[in-house]
Motif scaffolding. Structure first.
Motif, PDB file in Angstrom:
ATOM      1  N   ASN A 548      33.442  38.117  53.777  1.00  0.00           N
ATOM      2  CA  ASN A 548      33.740  36.937  52.964  1.00  0.00           C
ATOM      3  C   ASN A 548      33.832  37.295  51.483  1.00  0.00           C
ATOM      4  OD1 ASN A 548      33.809  35.236  55.177  1.00  0.00           O
ATOM      5  ND2 ASN A 548      31.658  34.671  55.010  1.00  0.00           N
ATOM      6  N   PHE A 549      33.036  38.251  51.060  1.00  0.00           N
ATOM      7  CA  PHE A 549      33.083  38.710  49.674  1.00  0.00           C
ATOM      8  C   PHE A 549      34.457  39.308  49.359  1.00  0.00           C
ATOM      9  CE2 PHE A 549      32.388  42.292  46.690  1.00  0.00           C
ATOM     10  CZ  PHE A 549      31.993  41.570  45.577  1.00  0.00           C
ATOM     11  N   LEU A 550      34.968  40.133  50.255  1.00  0.00           N
ATOM     12  CA  LEU A 550      36.285  40.727  50.052  1.00  0.00           C
ATOM     13  C   LEU A 550      37.396  39.688  50.160  1.00  0.00           C
ATOM     14  CD1 LEU A 550      36.003  44.023  52.145  1.00  0.00           C
ATOM     15  CD2 LEU A 550      35.625  43.747  49.703  1.00  0.00           C
ATOM     16  N   LYS A 551      37.249  38.779  51.087  1.00  0.00           N
ATOM     17  CA  LYS A 551      38.320  37.842  51.405  1.00  0.00           C
ATOM     18  C   LYS A 551      38.452  36.726  50.378  1.00  0.00           C
ATOM     19  CE  LYS A 551      40.045  35.116  55.318  1.00  0.00           C
ATOM     20  NZ  LYS A 551      39.759  34.679  56.705  1.00  0.00           N
ATOM     21  N   HIS A 552      37.337  36.261  49.851  1.00  0.00           N
ATOM     22  CA  HIS A 552      37.375  35.085  48.988  1.00  0.00           C
ATOM     23  C   HIS A 552      37.050  35.413  47.529  1.00  0.00           C
ATOM     24  CE1 HIS A 552      37.862  32.589  52.534  1.00  0.00           C
ATOM     25  NE2 HIS A 552      36.787  33.136  53.059  1.00  0.00           N
ATOM     26  N   LYS A 553      35.894  35.980  47.288  1.00  0.00           N
ATOM     27  CA  LYS A 553      35.468  36.179  45.902  1.00  0.00           C
ATOM     28  C   LYS A 553      36.338  37.184  45.165  1.00  0.00           C
ATOM     29  CE  LYS A 553      30.724  34.647  45.490  1.00  0.00           C
ATOM     30  NZ  LYS A 553      29.362  34.982  45.003  1.00  0.00           N
ATOM     31  N   LEU A 554      36.579  38.325  45.794  1.00  0.00           N
ATOM     32  CA  LEU A 554      37.372  39.326  45.099  1.00  0.00           C
ATOM     33  C   LEU A 554      38.798  38.854  44.866  1.00  0.00           C
ATOM     34  CD1 LEU A 554      36.316  42.857  46.362  1.00  0.00           C
ATOM     35  CD2 LEU A 554      35.494  41.499  44.454  1.00  0.00           C
ATOM     36  N   LEU A 555      39.326  37.994  45.722  1.00  0.00           N
ATOM     37  CA  LEU A 555      40.662  37.438  45.499  1.00  0.00           C
ATOM     38  C   LEU A 555      40.686  36.595  44.231  1.00  0.00           C
ATOM     39  CD1 LEU A 555      43.551  36.666  46.284  1.00  0.00           C
ATOM     40  CD2 LEU A 555      42.601  34.898  47.786  1.00  0.00           C
ATOM     41  N   LYS A 556      39.712  35.708  44.075  1.00  0.00           N
ATOM     42  CA  LYS A 556      39.675  34.848  42.889  1.00  0.00           C
ATOM     43  C   LYS A 556      39.374  35.665  41.637  1.00  0.00           C
ATOM     44  CE  LYS A 556      38.235  30.813  45.583  1.00  0.00           C
ATOM     45  NZ  LYS A 556      37.179  29.806  45.809  1.00  0.00           N
ATOM     46  N   TRP A 557      38.471  36.631  41.757  1.00  0.00           N
ATOM     47  CA  TRP A 557      38.149  37.455  40.588  1.00  0.00           C
ATOM     48  C   TRP A 557      39.355  38.279  40.148  1.00  0.00           C
ATOM     49  CZ3 TRP A 557      32.655  39.732  42.037  1.00  0.00           C
ATOM     50  CH2 TRP A 557      31.752  38.674  42.145  1.00  0.00           C
ATOM     51  N   TRP A 558      40.101  38.800  41.118  1.00  0.00           N
ATOM     52  CA  TRP A 558      41.278  39.600  40.770  1.00  0.00           C
ATOM     53  C   TRP A 558      42.316  38.738  40.066  1.00  0.00           C
ATOM     54  CZ3 TRP A 558      46.260  38.712  42.543  1.00  0.00           C
ATOM     55  CH2 TRP A 558      47.204  39.652  42.144  1.00  0.00           C
ATOM     56  N   ALA A 559      42.634  37.570  40.626  1.00  0.00           N
ATOM     57  CA  ALA A 559      43.656  36.713  40.030  1.00  0.00           C
ATOM     58  C   ALA A 559      43.260  36.294  38.617  1.00  0.00           C
ATOM     59  CB  ALA A 559      43.878  35.478  40.911  1.00  0.00           C
ATOM     60  N   GLN A 560      42.000  35.972  38.424  1.00  0.00           N
ATOM     61  CA  GLN A 560      41.534  35.532  37.112  1.00  0.00           C
ATOM     62  C   GLN A 560      41.654  36.642  36.076  1.00  0.00           C
ATOM     63  OE1 GLN A 560      37.311  34.798  36.893  1.00  0.00           O
ATOM     64  NE2 GLN A 560      37.539  33.358  35.216  1.00  0.00           N
ATOM     65  N   SER A 561      41.283  37.854  36.429  1.00  0.00           N
ATOM     66  CA  SER A 561      41.291  38.958  35.471  1.00  0.00           C
ATOM     67  C   SER A 561      42.676  39.565  35.305  1.00  0.00           C
ATOM     68  CB  SER A 561      40.296  40.040  35.918  1.00  0.00           C
ATOM     69  OG  SER A 561      38.990  39.513  36.011  1.00  0.00           O
ATOM     70  N   TYR A 562      43.446  39.616  36.379  1.00  0.00           N
ATOM     71  CA  TYR A 562      44.770  40.243  36.319  1.00  0.00           C
ATOM     72  C   TYR A 562      45.708  39.480  35.395  1.00  0.00           C
ATOM     73  CZ  TYR A 562      49.304  42.001  37.913  1.00  0.00           C
ATOM     74  OH  TYR A 562      50.561  42.535  37.955  1.00  0.00           O
ATOM     75  N   LEU A 563      45.599  38.155  35.375  1.00  0.00           N
ATOM     76  CA  LEU A 563      46.515  37.350  34.581  1.00  0.00           C
ATOM     77  C   LEU A 563      46.382  37.616  33.089  1.00  0.00           C
ATOM     78  CD1 LEU A 563      46.337  33.942  36.478  1.00  0.00           C
ATOM     79  CD2 LEU A 563      48.380  35.323  36.127  1.00  0.00           C
ATOM     80  N   VAL A 564      45.204  38.011  32.628  1.00  0.00           N
ATOM     81  CA  VAL A 564      45.000  38.246  31.202  1.00  0.00           C
ATOM     82  C   VAL A 564      44.867  39.726  30.869  1.00  0.00           C
ATOM     83  CG1 VAL A 564      43.985  35.993  30.771  1.00  0.00           C
ATOM     84  CG2 VAL A 564      42.518  37.886  31.477  1.00  0.00           C
ATOM     85  N   GLY A 565      44.850  40.588  31.879  1.00  0.00           N
ATOM     86  CA  GLY A 565      44.768  42.018  31.628  1.00  0.00           C
ATOM     87  C   GLY A 565      43.375  42.526  31.366  1.00  0.00           C
ATOM     88  N   VAL A 566      42.331  41.820  31.821  1.00  0.00           N
ATOM     89  CA  VAL A 566      40.955  42.317  31.698  1.00  0.00           C
ATOM     90  C   VAL A 566      40.753  43.404  32.745  1.00  0.00           C
ATOM     91  CG1 VAL A 566      38.523  41.720  31.959  1.00  0.00           C
ATOM     92  CG2 VAL A 566      40.059  40.173  30.754  1.00  0.00           C
ATOM     93  N   PRO A 567      40.322  44.598  32.360  1.00  0.00           N
ATOM     94  CA  PRO A 567      40.325  45.720  33.306  1.00  0.00           C
ATOM     95  C   PRO A 567      39.152  45.780  34.270  1.00  0.00           C
ATOM     96  CG  PRO A 567      39.622  46.483  31.153  1.00  0.00           C
ATOM     97  CD  PRO A 567      39.976  45.040  30.989  1.00  0.00           C
ATOM     98  N   SER A 568      38.009  45.151  33.960  1.00  0.00           N
ATOM     99  CA  SER A 568      36.844  45.339  34.823  1.00  0.00           C
ATOM    100  C   SER A 568      35.941  44.115  34.795  1.00  0.00           C
ATOM    101  CB  SER A 568      36.051  46.587  34.409  1.00  0.00           C
ATOM    102  OG  SER A 568      35.589  46.455  33.077  1.00  0.00           O
ATOM    103  N   ILE A 569      35.063  44.069  35.795  1.00  0.00           N
ATOM    104  CA  ILE A 569      34.072  43.003  35.951  1.00  0.00           C
ATOM    105  C   ILE A 569      32.703  43.652  36.086  1.00  0.00           C
ATOM    106  CG2 ILE A 569      33.201  41.216  37.520  1.00  0.00           C
ATOM    107  CD1 ILE A 569      36.043  40.510  38.207  1.00  0.00           C
ATOM    108  N   TYR A 570      31.709  43.079  35.436  1.00  0.00           N
ATOM    109  CA  TYR A 570      30.323  43.479  35.649  1.00  0.00           C
ATOM    110  C   TYR A 570      29.680  42.444  36.571  1.00  0.00           C
ATOM    111  CZ  TYR A 570      30.275  47.304  32.303  1.00  0.00           C
ATOM    112  OH  TYR A 570      30.507  48.503  31.668  1.00  0.00           O
ATOM    113  N   CYS A 571      29.340  42.892  37.761  1.00  0.00           N
ATOM    114  CA  CYS A 571      28.818  42.003  38.800  1.00  0.00           C
ATOM    115  C   CYS A 571      27.319  42.209  38.944  1.00  0.00           C
ATOM    116  CB  CYS A 571      29.525  42.264  40.131  1.00  0.00           C
ATOM    117  SG  CYS A 571      28.918  41.255  41.494  1.00  0.00           S
ATOM    118  N   GLY A 572      26.552  41.136  38.838  1.00  0.00           N
ATOM    119  CA  GLY A 572      25.118  41.184  39.056  1.00  0.00           C
ATOM    120  C   GLY A 572      24.774  40.762  40.469  1.00  0.00           C
TER     121      GLY A 572
END
Length: 662
Positions: A548-572
């Motif tokens: 579910n983490f790969l299927k849902h969360k990473l999809l939303k995180w990728w779309a959010q960051s890719y649109l503005v060109g942010v290269p990385s996420i710090y995940c806690g």
């Protein structure tokens, strides 16, 4: 003596596991492996006694003995890694008759099969000798061709990528730690695996008529039962929405028009102030999806056939401006600041795998705030910035900018919502569009949610609390954990980009709220290469959690960051007590390959191009008082309705229209 005993126990355990794997000609599942091991040895697999955190870690140490294979349903089956000493045994097992074995096992009762211990395979001694005997030849797998020779994931300080995360056993039992921690890290423990229903869903499922009566009685007691004017002052419930008495294709034109008029007259319209605080009224939200069959224009299909190929690309997003916001969490008052004063800087300790950030800290003081409430502020702040910076939209030879020379203006979250729509299975959305001086303005509207229970609200609060632990306004001064402001302070960037497809392109101007910037990191001019996003997620102890983490969360995180060109996420990674003890840096560019079996980046971009192209064909009237409403619910096409009287769905305020016309 203890080390010798542990060595013998490890050897015996590996021998028993490989014996069970080799003795199964069609492979063995993890569940059957654990059950058969307990039947033979009289105990569970002693991975904890051997110093392993999970069974997965033990199996990963046996990468030269067993190998996982995934079928079409993503169920894992273990096969042996065959070497010269065990090749003949594998051939014997593979050639034995499986039909006869299944026929015999079918005659046994389940109780007898569970009560009688299974006999240890006769070739255990041969395996023991092969393990103790040094060999110079490398093991040659004789498993099916889909078996991979890639190494298992190792807990080293390396960034997240497909070669380390997706192969081998990580997808079978997702790790309870980050690559920054060691295999025996005592800080990470599996979460409670009992599945918890969403409190909001449980509350709605358990609501009965008696509960409604009790709620009505309680409200009357609070308002005062002796006050006769209270009942009179209470507004009457809205009239039910008219429903057709026969199928639409059997109606005459006059009947359809009468039905549409009746629906419009009975539609409950909430005030702008209520919408800003609570979202779209539930009755109005229901009406949007109930009258669409009557008032829709040209619907848009959500089919993604032929979208796997790379047909659409997004040009490097460039930052053209910035502004800040101060938002009161209790009154929803929003203050626009035309500068970047709310920019924050990332502060992390050198050892990011031994942290203790209690995300519940301070919640008791702000538990009355609805932390997960969506905002319905429209795009007013973005419009204020545009009016202050109209010259940035001028073209060569233009003295006074009469238009923006941009196809679409919106927020980043709306574009991300559209990109992920092909994979959306649970949430519906409403997006409105209006055209003014050649530019289409887009705005998303949210449904009003009831206040959540304490558990769900605390989880939403934890995301804001995590940011306060790792960010500050000064790049040289670390944050103070006790200095927490419950109000929202947002730094927003205004981006320009272009979505380019075959024979068509769309120019975009959109605002995006950003978390923080990395101090002392060199920035590419005009880009967000030194920015990062901050996210939290639960430690994953089960396979379905990781999937579910790969299927849902990473999809939303990728779309959010890719649109503005942010290269990385710090995940806690937070444990069952909502405490973050590990932070991991995730590279955005690795997400599409890592999640290839669940979603495709090409599909997301191609669908966004399809949606914007559909809007250009649909939104033809250049009038800010004409609004086009698009509604989506999972597994249905996107419906479109033209609102001649938009009411609360009006996107452009009058002050923007008046000042832009000057």
């Amino acid at each position: 003596m203890g080390s010798l005993q542990d060595s013998d126990l490890l050897t015996d355990t590996k021998i028993a596991i490989k014996s069970l794997v080799i003795s199964s000609p069609l492979g063995i599942s993890l569940t059957k492996l654990c059950r058969d091991f307990e039947d033979i040895e009289g105990k569970e697999v002693p991975y904890k006694e051997l110093g392993f955190a999970t069974l997965t870690d033990l199996l990963k140490s046996m990468k030269d003995m067993v190998r996982p294979i995934f079928d079409a349903n993503q169920s894992v089956t273990l096969f042996p890694v065959v070497d010269d000493s065990t090749a003949h045994i594998t051939d014997l097992v593979a050639n034995q008759s499986t039909k006869r074995l299944r026929a015999r096992s079918a005659k046994r009762s389940k109780s007898l099969n569970r009560s009688v211990p299974k006999r240890r395979p006769v070739f255990t001694s041969q395996l023991r000798r092969s393990l103790q005997k040094p060999t110079t030849s490398q093991s040659t797998p004789r498993t099916p061709a889909v078996a991979s020779n890639r190494p298992l994931r190792t807990p080293q300080n390396t960034p997240l990528n497909r070669s380390q995360i997706s192969p081998a056993f990580t997808r079978v039992t997702p790790q309870t730690r980050s690559p920054h921690t060691s295999a025996q890290n005592p800080l990470k423990r599996p979460l409670n695996t009992s599945q918890r229903m969403d409190p909001r869903i449980a509350k709605r499922l358990n609501t009965t008529k008696d509960d409604e009566k009790e709620k009505t009685a309680t409200e009357s007691m609070v308002n005062g039962s002796g006050d006769t004017n209270a009942a009179a002052a209470k507004p009457a419930p809205p009239e039910p929405t008219p429903t057709p008495t026969k199928p639409f294709h059997m109606m005459q034109d006059q009947e359809v028009e009468a039905l549409v008029s009746a629906v419009r007259l009975t539609t409950t319209v909430t005030s702008v102030a209520d919408n800003a605080k609570n979202g779209i009224d539930p009755q109005m939200w229901s009406d949007i999806f109930s009258v669409e069959k009557v008032t829709d224009l040209k619907p848009m299909s959500i089919e993604t056939n032929g979208m796997l190929a790379q047909k659409t690309v997004l040009r490097q997003p460039l930052k053209i401006g910035e502004y800040s916001l101060k938002i009161s969490t209790r009154s929803d008052n929003r203050i626009f600041i035309p500068d970047g004063s709310e920019l924050k800087y990332l502060h992390l300790p050198p050892a990011i795998s031994q942290l203790s950030y209690d995300l519940n800290h301070g919640y008791d003081m702000v538990s009355d705030i609805h932390w997960g409430k969506p905002s319905n502020s429209k795009i007013d702040e973005l419009l204020q910035w545009i009016l202050r910076n109209r010259k940035k939209f001028m073209v060569a030879g233009e003295l006074v900018p009469k238009e923006l020379h941009t196809d679409f203006v919106c927020y980043r979250g709306l574009l991300a919502k559209i990109m992920t729509t092909p994979y959306e299975t649970s949430h519906r959305w409403v997006i409105c569009a209006t055209k003014y001086r050649g530019t289409i303005y887009l705005c998303q509207f949210h449904e009003s949610y009831p206040p959540p229970d304490d558990y769900y609200n605390k989880m939403s609060f934890g995301g804001f609390r995590f940011e306060s632990f790792v960010t500050s306004y000064d790049p040289t001064i670390p944050p103070d954990p006790n200095d927490f402001d419950p109000d929202h302070h947002e730094y927003c960037a205004v981006m320009r980009s272009r979505l380019m497809a075959e024979n068509v392109s769309h120019s975009l101007a959109f605002g995006a709220e950003l978390d923080c910037v990395v101090p002392n990191l060199r920035e590419n001019p005009g880009t967000l290469s030194n920015f990062v996003e901050l996210k939290t997620t639960k430690v994953m102890a089960k396979e379905f959690q990781y999937r579910n983490f790969l299927k849902h969360k990473l999809l939303k995180w990728w779309a959010q960051s890719y649109l503005v060109g942010v290269p990385s996420i710090y995940c806690g990674y937070k444990d069952e007590k909502n405490v973050v003890k590990d932070v991991e840096q995730l590279k955005i560019e690795s997400f599409p390959e890592l999640c290839l079996e669940f979603w495709s980046a090409n599909v997301c971009l191609n669908f966004l191009n399809k949606f914007l192209l559909h809007l250009k064909e649909l939104v033809t009237i250049d009038d800010p008082n004409v609004v086009y409403q698009l509604a989506f619910q999972p597994h249905h096409d996107i419906t479109c309705t033209r609102l001649v009287e938009p009411g609360d769905f009006q996107i452009l305020p009058q002050w923007y229209i008046d000042e832009f016309a000057v």
